[in-house]
Design a protein around this motif. Structure first.
Motif, PDB file in Angstrom:
ATOM      1  N   PHE A 107     -20.469  -8.545  12.618  1.00 18.31           N
ATOM      2  CA  PHE A 107     -22.576  -9.333  12.863  1.00 18.31           C
ATOM      3  C   PHE A 107     -22.697 -10.054  13.322  1.00 18.31           C
ATOM      4  N   ASN A 108     -22.273 -11.061  13.557  1.00 16.83           N
ATOM      5  CA  ASN A 108     -22.923 -12.504  13.962  1.00 16.83           C
ATOM      6  C   ASN A 108     -22.125 -14.003  13.075  1.00 16.83           C
ATOM      7  N   SER A 109     -21.932 -14.798  13.455  1.00 14.24           N
ATOM      8  CA  SER A 109     -20.808 -15.676  12.862  1.00 14.24           C
ATOM      9  C   SER A 109     -21.173 -15.538  11.452  1.00 14.24           C
ATOM     10  N   THR A 110     -22.384 -15.286  11.167  1.00 13.12           N
ATOM     11  CA  THR A 110     -22.162 -15.696   9.398  1.00 13.12           C
ATOM     12  C   THR A 110     -21.255 -14.403   8.617  1.00 13.12           C
ATOM     13  N   GLN A 111     -22.195 -13.251   9.078  1.00 13.84           N
ATOM     14  CA  GLN A 111     -21.544 -12.032   8.641  1.00 13.84           C
ATOM     15  C   GLN A 111     -20.652 -11.066   8.747  1.00 13.84           C
ATOM     16  N   SER A 112     -19.377  -9.852   8.278  1.00 18.07           N
ATOM     17  CA  SER A 112     -19.125 -10.006   8.245  1.00 18.07           C
ATOM     18  C   SER A 112     -18.085  -8.858   7.408  1.00 18.07           C
ATOM     19  N   LEU A 113     -18.100  -7.758   8.121  1.00 23.20           N
ATOM     20  CA  LEU A 113     -18.323  -6.034   7.066  1.00 23.20           C
ATOM     21  C   LEU A 113     -16.190  -5.724   7.268  1.00 23.20           C
ATOM     22  N   GLN A 114     -15.457  -5.725   6.283  1.00 22.34           N
ATOM     23  CA  GLN A 114     -13.930  -5.720   6.350  1.00 22.34           C
ATOM     24  C   GLN A 114     -13.859  -4.186   5.827  1.00 22.34           C
ATOM     25  N   VAL A 115     -13.020  -3.369   6.385  1.00 24.92           N
ATOM     26  CA  VAL A 115     -13.063  -1.770   5.608  1.00 24.92           C
ATOM     27  C   VAL A 115     -11.612  -1.667   6.273  1.00 24.92           C
ATOM     28  N   LEU A 116     -10.659  -1.439   5.599  1.00 26.41           N
ATOM     29  CA  LEU A 116      -9.249  -1.243   5.823  1.00 26.41           C
ATOM     30  C   LEU A 116      -8.999   0.059   4.915  1.00 26.41           C
ATOM     31  N   ALA A 117      -7.566   0.535   5.541  1.00 28.05           N
ATOM     32  CA  ALA A 117      -7.103   1.360   4.641  1.00 28.05           C
ATOM     33  C   ALA A 117      -5.755   1.419   4.153  1.00 28.05           C
ATOM     34  N   MET A 118      -5.307   1.529   2.915  1.00 27.33           N
ATOM     35  CA  MET A 118      -3.678   0.253   1.999  1.00 27.33           C
ATOM     36  C   MET A 118      -3.568   1.906   1.709  1.00 27.33           C
ATOM     37  N   PRO A 119      -2.393   2.586   2.457  1.00 24.43           N
ATOM     38  CA  PRO A 119      -1.618   3.373   1.999  1.00 24.43           C
ATOM     39  C   PRO A 119      -0.382   2.544   1.827  1.00 24.43           C
ATOM     40  N   ARG A 120       0.950   2.792   0.427  1.00 20.69           N
ATOM     41  CA  ARG A 120       1.876   2.544  -0.239  1.00 20.69           C
ATOM     42  C   ARG A 120       2.789   2.700  -0.029  1.00 20.69           C
ATOM     43  N   TYR A 121       4.472   3.021   0.005  1.00 24.54           N
ATOM     44  CA  TYR A 121       5.593   3.847  -0.660  1.00 24.54           C
ATOM     45  C   TYR A 121       5.702   2.839  -1.638  1.00 24.54           C
ATOM     46  N   MET A 122       6.168   3.451  -2.694  1.00 23.51           N
ATOM     47  CA  MET A 122       6.312   2.383  -4.367  1.00 23.51           C
ATOM     48  C   MET A 122       7.452   3.443  -4.581  1.00 23.51           C
ATOM     49  N   ASN A 123       8.214   2.985  -4.967  1.00 25.62           N
ATOM     50  CA  ASN A 123       9.617   3.958  -5.407  1.00 25.62           C
ATOM     51  C   ASN A 123      11.014   2.992  -5.271  1.00 25.62           C
ATOM     52  N   ASP A 124      12.040   3.411  -6.640  1.00 27.71           N
ATOM     53  CA  ASP A 124      13.526   2.727  -6.663  1.00 27.71           C
ATOM     54  C   ASP A 124      14.471   3.512  -5.467  1.00 27.71           C
ATOM     55  N   PHE A 125      14.081   3.522  -4.531  1.00 22.87           N
ATOM     56  CA  PHE A 125      15.166   4.140  -3.313  1.00 22.87           C
ATOM     57  C   PHE A 125      15.680   5.344  -4.116  1.00 22.87           C
ATOM     58  N   ASN A 126      15.828   5.999  -4.906  1.00 21.24           N
ATOM     59  CA  ASN A 126      16.170   7.417  -5.234  1.00 21.24           C
ATOM     60  C   ASN A 126      15.192   8.355  -6.262  1.00 21.24           C
ATOM     61  N   ALA A 127      13.897   8.042  -6.029  1.00 17.91           N
ATOM     62  CA  ALA A 127      12.824   9.117  -5.837  1.00 17.91           C
ATOM     63  C   ALA A 127      12.464   9.951  -5.120  1.00 17.91           C
ATOM     64  N   SER A 128      11.752  11.063  -5.438  1.00 13.52           N
ATOM     65  CA  SER A 128      11.587  11.621  -3.929  1.00 13.52           C
ATOM     66  C   SER A 128      10.683  11.617  -2.851  1.00 13.52           C
TER      67      SER A 128
END
Length: 304
Positions: A107-128
């Motif tokens: 917005f200016n030198s002192t203010q900002s806004l962060q908007v992040l998407a955070m998808p994950r892939y979490m398994n043991d390499f055997n699960a679907s």
């Protein structure tokens, strides 16, 4: 990005850009935890892990940024005992790929806004493959109060395999004195450290994380593992070559647990350390606190 951010992850889980003097482009690290014997597992165990992180920012003319951060994490426990006659001994080999991507609007030198998407892939390499995805995101507002103090407030959400997980977060970048500093995303991680030179720092580090992984093993075809860890350690960080840092930690896992549940065992809602509607029945024993060592190599560029 701050040189001393813990992403384990972590792990994982935040963006520290702006009001900093360095940006971590890449790091790779390893951890070894001397896990103790339990009633369910009468033999001494151990946890070994590997983490890697790559951060790619695109800076626009107005100083806003599109940031993409890719994390890989791997956790292995060779002697996991399940209390069942059909499968008395198993191994946990868990893997996580986490992408954080989104827009940081100035917005200016002192203010900002962060908007992040955070998808994950979490398994043991055997699960679907289709059952191993999690969706999440984060919103944070930043305020630069002075050259010595910056804070951010926001919310982090992730759809864990045990249910929705919502975390209010507070980020602090505080130069307490000329050499004493604190950085951290509370309640996820934090570092209180002394930095006598640009090439060396040392201090106290903590991290607290909850993650979940889909697994598929004989007798446990549709299960997930909930990993909980709260680590406290002493650390030292030193520049070994230009822009390349080596960081070592020695500490203690106040909690270190891998709870196994059937996929239909869920909670209504979760915030840090509090589970609402938790009537689950875990399928394995609990772990005890234990010491650990950690080492990582970081490629970090100065911000001019």
């Amino acid at each position: 990005m701050k040189r001393f951010i813990f992403t384990f992850i972590l792990i994982s889980i935040t963006l520290t850009l702006f009001a900093q003097n360095r940006f971590d482009v890449f790091y790779v690290g390893g951890n070894y935890n001397f896990m103790q014997a339990t009633a369910a597992n009468p033999e001494k165990n151990n946890e070994s892990s590997i983490v890697a992180n790559l951060s790619v920012p695109i800076v626009f003319k107005d100083s806003s940024v599109w940031i993409t951060i890719v994390d890989y994490q791997s956790f292995s426990i060779p002697n996991e005992y399940f209390p069942t006659d059909s499968a008395p001994i198993k191994n946990f080999n868990l893997h996580g790929f986490i992408v954080r991507t989104g827009y940081v609007h100035k917005f200016n030198s002192t203010q900002s806004l962060q908007v992040l998407a955070m998808p994950r892939y979490m398994n043991d390499f055997n699960a679907s493959f289709s059952k191993s995805f999690q969706l999440g995101g984060m919103v944070m507002y930043e305020k630069v109060k002075s050259k010595d103090f910056t804070y951010r407030v926001g919310l982090l959400y992730n759809q864990e395999f045990f249910g929705p997980y919502l975390m209010p977060v507070l980020y602090l970048d505080w130069k307490i004195t000329g050499k004493l500093k604190f950085t951290g995303l509370l309640p996820v991680y934090g570092k209180l450290y002394v930095q006598p030179t640009e090439k060396f720092s040392t201090g106290l580090h903590f991290v607290g994380l909850t993650t979940s992984y889909r697994i598929y093993q004989p007798g446990f075809e549709n299960y997930y593992v909930e990993r909980n860890s709260i680590d406290l350690s002493l650390f030292s960080n030193i520049m070994v070559l230009k822009n390349i840092f080596l960081e070592g930690r020695v500490g203690y896992s106040l909690t270190k647990d891998y709870a196994l549940f059937a996929e239909n065992q869920k909670v209504d809602f979760t915030i840090p350390l509090v589970y609402f509607g938790d009537n689950r029945n875990r399928a394995n024993g609990k772990y005890k606190s234990s010491p650990f060592v950690h080492l990582r190599l970081v490629y970090s560029l100065p911000i001019k």
